[in-house]
Design a protein around this motif. Structure first.
Motif, mmCIF file in Angstrom:
data_model
loop_
_atom_site.group_PDB
_atom_site.id
_atom_site.type_symbol
_atom_site.label_atom_id
_atom_site.label_comp_id
_atom_site.label_asym_id
_atom_site.label_seq_id
_atom_site.Cartn_x
_atom_site.Cartn_y
_atom_site.Cartn_z
ATOM 1 N N GLN A 141 155.836 69.252 45.290
ATOM 2 C CA GLN A 141 156.193 68.023 44.563
ATOM 3 C C GLN A 141 155.854 66.826 45.444
ATOM 4 O O GLN A 141 156.471 65.771 45.357
ATOM 5 C CB GLN A 141 157.677 68.057 44.181
ATOM 6 N N LEU A 223 157.653 62.071 34.691
ATOM 7 C CA LEU A 223 156.922 62.061 35.980
ATOM 8 C C LEU A 223 157.037 60.698 36.646
ATOM 9 O O LEU A 223 157.146 60.588 37.868
ATOM 10 C CB LEU A 223 155.448 62.428 35.770
ATOM 11 N N LYS A 226 160.235 60.425 38.336
ATOM 12 C CA LYS A 226 160.327 61.207 39.576
ATOM 13 C C LYS A 226 159.476 60.614 40.694
ATOM 14 O O LYS A 226 159.914 60.502 41.834
ATOM 15 C CB LYS A 226 159.854 62.640 39.295
ATOM 16 N N LEU A 242 149.334 66.056 39.128
ATOM 17 C CA LEU A 242 150.811 66.105 39.131
ATOM 18 C C LEU A 242 151.377 67.067 38.096
ATOM 19 O O LEU A 242 152.588 67.111 37.878
ATOM 20 C CB LEU A 242 151.363 64.700 38.849
ATOM 21 N N GLY A 244 151.125 70.508 37.847
ATOM 22 C CA GLY A 244 151.488 71.887 38.211
ATOM 23 C C GLY A 244 150.392 72.900 38.074
ATOM 24 O O GLY A 244 150.585 74.084 38.382
ATOM 25 N N TRP A 251 151.318 73.029 31.664
ATOM 26 C CA TRP A 251 152.186 72.253 32.564
ATOM 27 C C TRP A 251 153.504 72.988 32.848
ATOM 28 O O TRP A 251 154.498 72.380 33.242
ATOM 29 C CB TRP A 251 152.468 70.883 31.950
ATOM 30 N N ASN A 253 154.677 74.640 35.214
ATOM 31 C CA ASN A 253 155.290 74.566 36.553
ATOM 32 C C ASN A 253 156.100 73.295 36.776
ATOM 33 O O ASN A 253 156.810 73.199 37.774
ATOM 34 C CB ASN A 253 154.208 74.707 37.630
ATOM 35 N N ILE A 254 155.989 72.308 35.895
ATOM 36 C CA ILE A 254 156.838 71.115 36.084
ATOM 37 C C ILE A 254 158.058 71.182 35.157
ATOM 38 O O ILE A 254 158.845 70.239 35.079
ATOM 39 C CB ILE A 254 156.056 69.798 35.834
ATOM 40 N N THR A 258 161.471 68.521 34.458
ATOM 41 C CA THR A 258 161.155 67.630 33.324
ATOM 42 C C THR A 258 161.792 68.098 32.020
ATOM 43 O O THR A 258 161.651 67.417 31.009
ATOM 44 C CB THR A 258 159.629 67.564 33.070
#
Ligand code: SLC
Ligand code: ZN
Length: 597
Positions: A141, A223, A226, A242, A244, A251, A253-254, A258
């Motif tokens: 991250q 995002l 963050k 950004l 993942g 996406w 992995n985020i 989120t």
């Protein structure tokens, strides 16, 4: 008379088909040997064997053309002759055929063996895409670390492939013209047997775009919350590093930072699988068990003996997951560099879906041992995985002690599915819209990277983390571009798998329209023989009939439509629209400030 000619034609084509089966077996074995042990010697062997086979195919093709098969009465016979009347890349003269094979194997070997240096320890320069870079990209991250990994990978796997790619485009287009196609784009689209394929892709995108834009706006906001607005702007595209995933294609992995309701439990089975000491083999056994529960076919003994399910330590292999048919009715394999995590849990089902399709159509003539169209082959495993990843199923197999089914948990679940399935569509659309332009010549080599990013910004609303030039060639940093694998098949798959899923769920009694106790998002077809038999009947057809007949056999529909997907995600679309209104998030994206043209 015609009757006798047709009878003679039938004798001939079945003889030819048997010989073709032996050739496909030999070609598959030599390609397996090369891609599971990448050495110059194995590359030469593979090229030599492919050359011999192409000479045999050319001779057979000259004989096949002598038959007046268009006048035959029998539909199946005409369809077999039609397919065998297309010679393929073997139409190239030997020297050009060799050059084409070398340009593709050169790109693929470069991709498979590319290494980069670690961000934190720049003396550690042996990071491979799998598992190293993939895991770092999934977990990090730190925007600076993610930018480093992104830039280095695109340099090693993308820029270095530009020369081979340009040569491949020219030679492959020559082969297309020798097969009476305008170019490779025309050739690839002919696999779908409709004359308005590109218009259909555009229509599907128009149907799904509003949902994607809502999801994109919501994720950009989370995002920005963050990483701050100096990293993620309020109205621009999302920086691609950004999300993942190296290609921003899914996406998932985020999700941990989120998801809509963070105080509800995370739906990540990676942790649970690790706690339960899952192995690659166990994931394969669970997938096999699911298919058997549907009265589908068990993996044959050779599958367990010959597959490669973990990355070897003593040699270089092509790690990108693949499923193999050796066309002898008993040898079927998967090759993948499994890691125990949610992504490979999905991928394992995806690849097992390919094997199940091979098994179901293994009685067909060799020329029909294919998906009804390329998208069907990609949709089988994913359709099963839609049931496997349901909270109900994960609880059933002890992989998720998720919260009881309430409104917020359901939105979290749909969000997790959406950042995989909805997000993927504009990525897949971009990849082949880009290559259609390249093959048609409307995108010349000096504009490759500019056009690639223009499409990514326009369709996906993502931008590169730093400026790009024509020294770069970012498209080839994606496996399928370096390995010459057509990609519209996945776009089609991510649409039709929801049509298949909905039909199977109704057959399993798991989904009843308008019944709040039988919602599509809760459907798990596990152990439903009725659903399994219907799926088997479609898969058994292979490519013996035009794909609308196959789709109709299972779903009653004859067109690919986004209605299944939109119905599945309706509650999420409503939630996202309300949430974006509440936060006042801008829907869509303004032009990127990053330079890439
Ligand atoms: C798992 C495979 C092998 Se057919 C694959 O390439 N897939 C599966 C979904 C999309 C696409 C990708 O990874 O880009
Ligand atoms: Zn696949």
């Amino acid at each position: 008379d015609l009757e006798a000619l047709e009878h003679e034609g039938r004798e001939y084509i079945f003889q030819l088909d048997k010989a073709m089966g032996a050739r496909k077996n030999r070609a598959s074995l030599s390609e397996w040997d090369y891609t599971s042990n990448i050495t110059k010697e194995n590359e030469e062997k593979w090229i030599q064997i492919r050359l011999e086979l192409s000479q045999q195919e050319k001779r057979a093709w000259e004989e096949t053309r002598m038959y007046r098969w268009q006048e035959f009465q029998d539909f199946t016979l005409r369809r077999m002759f039609k397919k065998y009347s297309q010679l393929g890349v073997s139409a190239l003269p030997d020297d050009k055929y060799k050059m084409l094979m070398r340009s593709v194997s050169g790109m693929e070997a470069n991709y498979a063996t590319a290494k980069i240096c670690d961000f934190k320890d720049n003396t550690k320069c042996n990071l491979s895409l799998e598992p190293d870079i993939t895991e770092l990209f999934a977990k990090s991250q730190d925007p600076e670390e993610l930018k480093h990994l992104w830039v280095e990978w695109h340099k090693e796997a993308g820029s270095k492939a530009r020369h081979n790619f340009t040569e491949y485009v020219n030679l492959y287009n020559e082969a297309a013209k020798l097969n009476d196609f305008k170019d490779v784009a025309d050739w690839w689209q002919s696999e779908y047997e409709v004359d308005d394929f590109e218009q259909q892709l555009a229509k599907l995108w128009e149907d799904v775009k509003p949902l994607y834009q809502q999801l994109h706006a919501y994720v950009r906001k989370r995002l920005r919350d963050k990483y701050g607005d100096h990293v993620v702007s309020a109205k621009g595209p999302i920086p691609a590093h950004l999300l993942g995933n190296m290609w921003a294609q899914t996406w998932g992995n985020i999700e941990p930072f989120t998801r809509p309701y963070p105080d509800k439990k995370e739906i990540d089975i990676t942790q649970t699988m690790k706690e339960q000491n899952y192995t690659a083999l166990k994931m394969f056994q669970m997938s096999d068990e699911f298919f058997r529960s549907l009265n589908l076919t068990a993996m044959p003994e050779k599958f367990w003996k010959n597959s490669i399910i973990e990355k070897p330590t003593d040699r270089e292999i092509v790690c990108h997951a693949s499923a193999w048919d050796f066309y002898d009715g008993e040898d079927f394999r998967i090759k993948q560099c499994t890691t125990v995590d949610n992504e490979y849990f999905e991928t394992t089902h995806h690849e097992m879906g390919h094997i199940q399709y091979f098994l179901q159509y293994s009685h067909q003539p060799f020329v029909f041992r294919d998906g009804a169209n390329p998208g069907f082959h990609e949709a089988v495993g994913d359709t099963i995985a839609l049931s496997v990843s349901s909270p109900k199923h994960l609880r059933r197999v002890g992989l998720s002690t998720g919260d009881a089914e309430d409104e917020q948990t359901e939105i979290n679940q749909l969000y997790k599915m959406g950042i995989d399935k909805i997000v993927f569509l504009p990525f897949a659309y971009t990849l082949d819209m880009f290559r259609y332009g390249v093959f048609r010549g409307s995108t010349p080599p000096e504009d490759y990277n500019c056009h690639y990013w223009r499409l990514r910004e326009m369709l996906q609303g993502v931008e590169p983390p730093i400026n790009r030039t024509e020294e770069d060639f970012d498209a080839a940093a994606k496996y399928h571009v370096s390995a010459n694998v057509e990609y519209a098949r996945y776009y089609v798959s991510f649409i039709i798998q929801f049509q298949f899923h909905r039909a199977l769920c109704q057959l399993a009694g798991e989904y009843v329209p308008e019944d709040l106790n039988k919602k599509l998002v809760d459907c798990d077809i596990y152990q439903s023989v009725a659903a399994g038999n219907a799926l088997a009947n479609m898969l058994k057809m292979g490519s013996s009939k035009p794909w609308p007949d196959a789709m109709e056999a299972l779903t009653g529909q004859r067109q690919m439509k986004a209605d299944g997907l939109l119905e599945y995600f309706r509650p999420l679309q409503e939630w996202l629209t309300a949430e974006n209104q509440r936060t006042g998030e801008y829907i869509g994206w303004e032009p990127s400030k990053t330079q890439y043209c």
